[in-house]
Design a protein around this motif. Structure first.
Motif, mmCIF file in Angstrom:
data_model
loop_
_atom_site.group_PDB
_atom_site.id
_atom_site.type_symbol
_atom_site.label_atom_id
_atom_site.label_comp_id
_atom_site.label_asym_id
_atom_site.label_seq_id
_atom_site.Cartn_x
_atom_site.Cartn_y
_atom_site.Cartn_z
ATOM 1 N N LYS A 107 1.001 -1.072 0.135
ATOM 2 C CA LYS A 107 -0.113 0.101 0.028
ATOM 3 C C LYS A 107 0.768 1.388 0.022
ATOM 4 O O LYS A 107 0.339 2.196 0.490
ATOM 5 N N GLY A 108 1.993 1.144 -0.646
ATOM 6 C CA GLY A 108 2.974 2.279 -0.404
ATOM 7 C C GLY A 108 2.537 3.612 -0.854
ATOM 8 O O GLY A 108 2.872 4.571 -0.249
ATOM 9 N N GLU A 109 1.819 3.442 -2.213
ATOM 10 C CA GLU A 109 1.420 4.907 -2.742
ATOM 11 C C GLU A 109 0.290 5.370 -1.768
ATOM 12 O O GLU A 109 0.266 6.685 -1.464
ATOM 13 N N GLU A 110 -0.539 4.625 -0.977
ATOM 14 C CA GLU A 110 -1.561 5.283 -0.080
ATOM 15 C C GLU A 110 -0.882 5.842 1.210
ATOM 16 O O GLU A 110 -1.303 6.870 1.585
ATOM 17 N N ILE A 111 0.135 5.285 1.527
ATOM 18 C CA ILE A 111 0.949 5.633 2.732
ATOM 19 C C ILE A 111 1.525 7.208 2.363
ATOM 20 O O ILE A 111 1.541 7.950 3.051
ATOM 21 N N GLU A 112 2.036 7.092 1.057
ATOM 22 C CA GLU A 112 2.727 8.423 0.721
ATOM 23 C C GLU A 112 1.593 9.476 0.829
ATOM 24 O O GLU A 112 1.970 10.635 1.139
ATOM 25 N N LYS A 113 0.627 9.023 0.174
ATOM 26 C CA LYS A 113 -0.752 10.105 0.153
ATOM 27 C C LYS A 113 -0.698 10.725 1.474
ATOM 28 O O LYS A 113 -1.387 11.818 1.480
ATOM 29 N N ILE A 114 -0.895 9.885 2.611
ATOM 30 C CA ILE A 114 -1.087 10.753 3.959
ATOM 31 C C ILE A 114 0.114 11.259 4.322
ATOM 32 O O ILE A 114 0.499 11.851 5.464
ATOM 33 N N GLY A 115 1.264 11.492 3.388
ATOM 34 C CA GLY A 115 2.473 12.249 3.733
ATOM 35 C C GLY A 115 3.575 11.468 4.606
ATOM 36 O O GLY A 115 4.645 12.161 5.055
ATOM 37 N N LEU A 116 3.287 10.105 4.630
ATOM 38 C CA LEU A 116 4.701 9.580 5.187
ATOM 39 C C LEU A 116 5.573 8.943 4.295
ATOM 40 O O LEU A 116 5.150 8.560 3.082
ATOM 41 N N GLN A 117 6.819 8.899 4.489
ATOM 42 C CA GLN A 117 7.924 8.490 3.831
ATOM 43 C C GLN A 117 7.784 6.881 3.510
ATOM 44 O O GLN A 117 7.653 6.319 4.710
#
Ligand code: ADP
Length: 283
Positions: free
Chosen positions: A235-245
């Protein structure tokens, strides 16, 4: 039965006042004996509040925490015992060193537990070894130690209580990269040797992805995700969407996949990535 079950846990600071602030909102999850859990999220996402409820430092304003199947607040008089079972290493724990010698500091917890002198000595020795504090440092004042040594002495003090669950809040904060790596590998070896349960709060996805079996992602007081490390990065991209690296290597794999290469995107170590990329060349 899970070792720790969190059921609809909520915590609101200043409940009923004008400063009311919901810090943890309806979190439910189970943690099994022996798991290494990484906890990640932005500042203010509720990580510290969440872990403080787990050892009874603060009482949930909603929901329950079951340790070995029993609600930890069932008998508030027994909450002290919960604190021995669930050991907590706070942020910058070295500020809490206060005894004349390092040895006495590490012995403080076991002494409070009412253990015999021999047992306490054994616990101090073994805990100091886990964090690689040389025996000659034990007789020194904590104030004579270096920053990294102080940090390790403070962690040893919690390990010496031999908690079933060890919780560490940003244990590597403020250390240099080498100090960070050394401490993380010591925590990882401790976990392997004891086969107990460890919860580690970090803001570095790179760090926790290397050592955690599962990752809890907190976002604005909510549980955004709780899953095995591998599944989290799918779910890497979803995690990036909430601003986490996410780890750099995961980003590279996502990018390759977007450009049409047949690679998995749930990769989070360089070794795995090398393997997958070499497989491509052969295809
Ligand atoms: P994190 O550990 O992820 O940085 P915290 O659990 O410290 O998050 O904080 C979650 C929320 O609760 C934040 O909005 C923070 O401002 C608020 N908060 C934390 N501690 C207190 C407190 N003692 N009183 C009031 N609000 C607090």
């Amino acid at each position: 039965m899970s070792l720790l079950e969190v059921k609809n846990l909520s915590f609101t600071y200043g409940m009923g006042t004008a400063f009311e602030k919901k810090a943890v909102n309806d979190v439910s999850l189970c943690i099994e004996q022996g798991e290494f859990i990484g906890i990640i999220g932005h500042t203010g996402s509720g990580k510290s509040t969440f872990i403080q409820t787990l050892n009874g430092l603060i009482k949930p304003t909603g929901g329950q925490i079951l340790l070995d199947g029993k609600d930890i607040w069932e008998d508030p008089k027994k909450i002290r015992k919960v604190r021995f079972k669930v050991g907590m290493v706070f942020q910058y724990p070295e500020y809490q060193l206060f005894e004349e010698t390092v040895e006495k500091d590490i012995a403080f917890g076991p002494k409070n537990m009412g253990l015999s002198n021999d047992e306490i000595k054994e616990r101090v020795k073994s805990a100091a070894k886990f964090v690689d504090l040389k025996p000659e440092l034990l007789k020194k004042s904590p104030f004579e130690l270096s920053g990294g040594e102080k940090r390790r002495a403070a962690i040893a003090g919690v390990i010496a209580m031999d908690p079933e669950i060890l919780i560490l809040d940003e244990p590597t904060a403020g250390l240099d990269p080498r100090g960070r790596d050394v401490l993380l590998s010591q925590i990882s070896s401790y976990h392997k040797a004891k086969n107990n349960t460890v919860l580690l709060v970090s803001h570095s996805m790179e760090d926790i992805s290397r050592i955690a079996d599962k990752i809890l992602v907190m976002n604005k007081g909510n549980m955004f995700a709780f899953d095995e490390t591998k599944n989290i990065f799918s779910k890497g991209e979803e995690i990036e969407k909430i601003g986490l690296q996410i780890p750099q290597i995961t980003k590279i794999m996502i990018e390759l996949s977007k450009r049409g290469y047949d690679v998995p995107t749930d990769i989070y170590s360089v070794d795995q990535a090398v393997y997958e990329i070499l497989k491509l060349r052969r295809a």
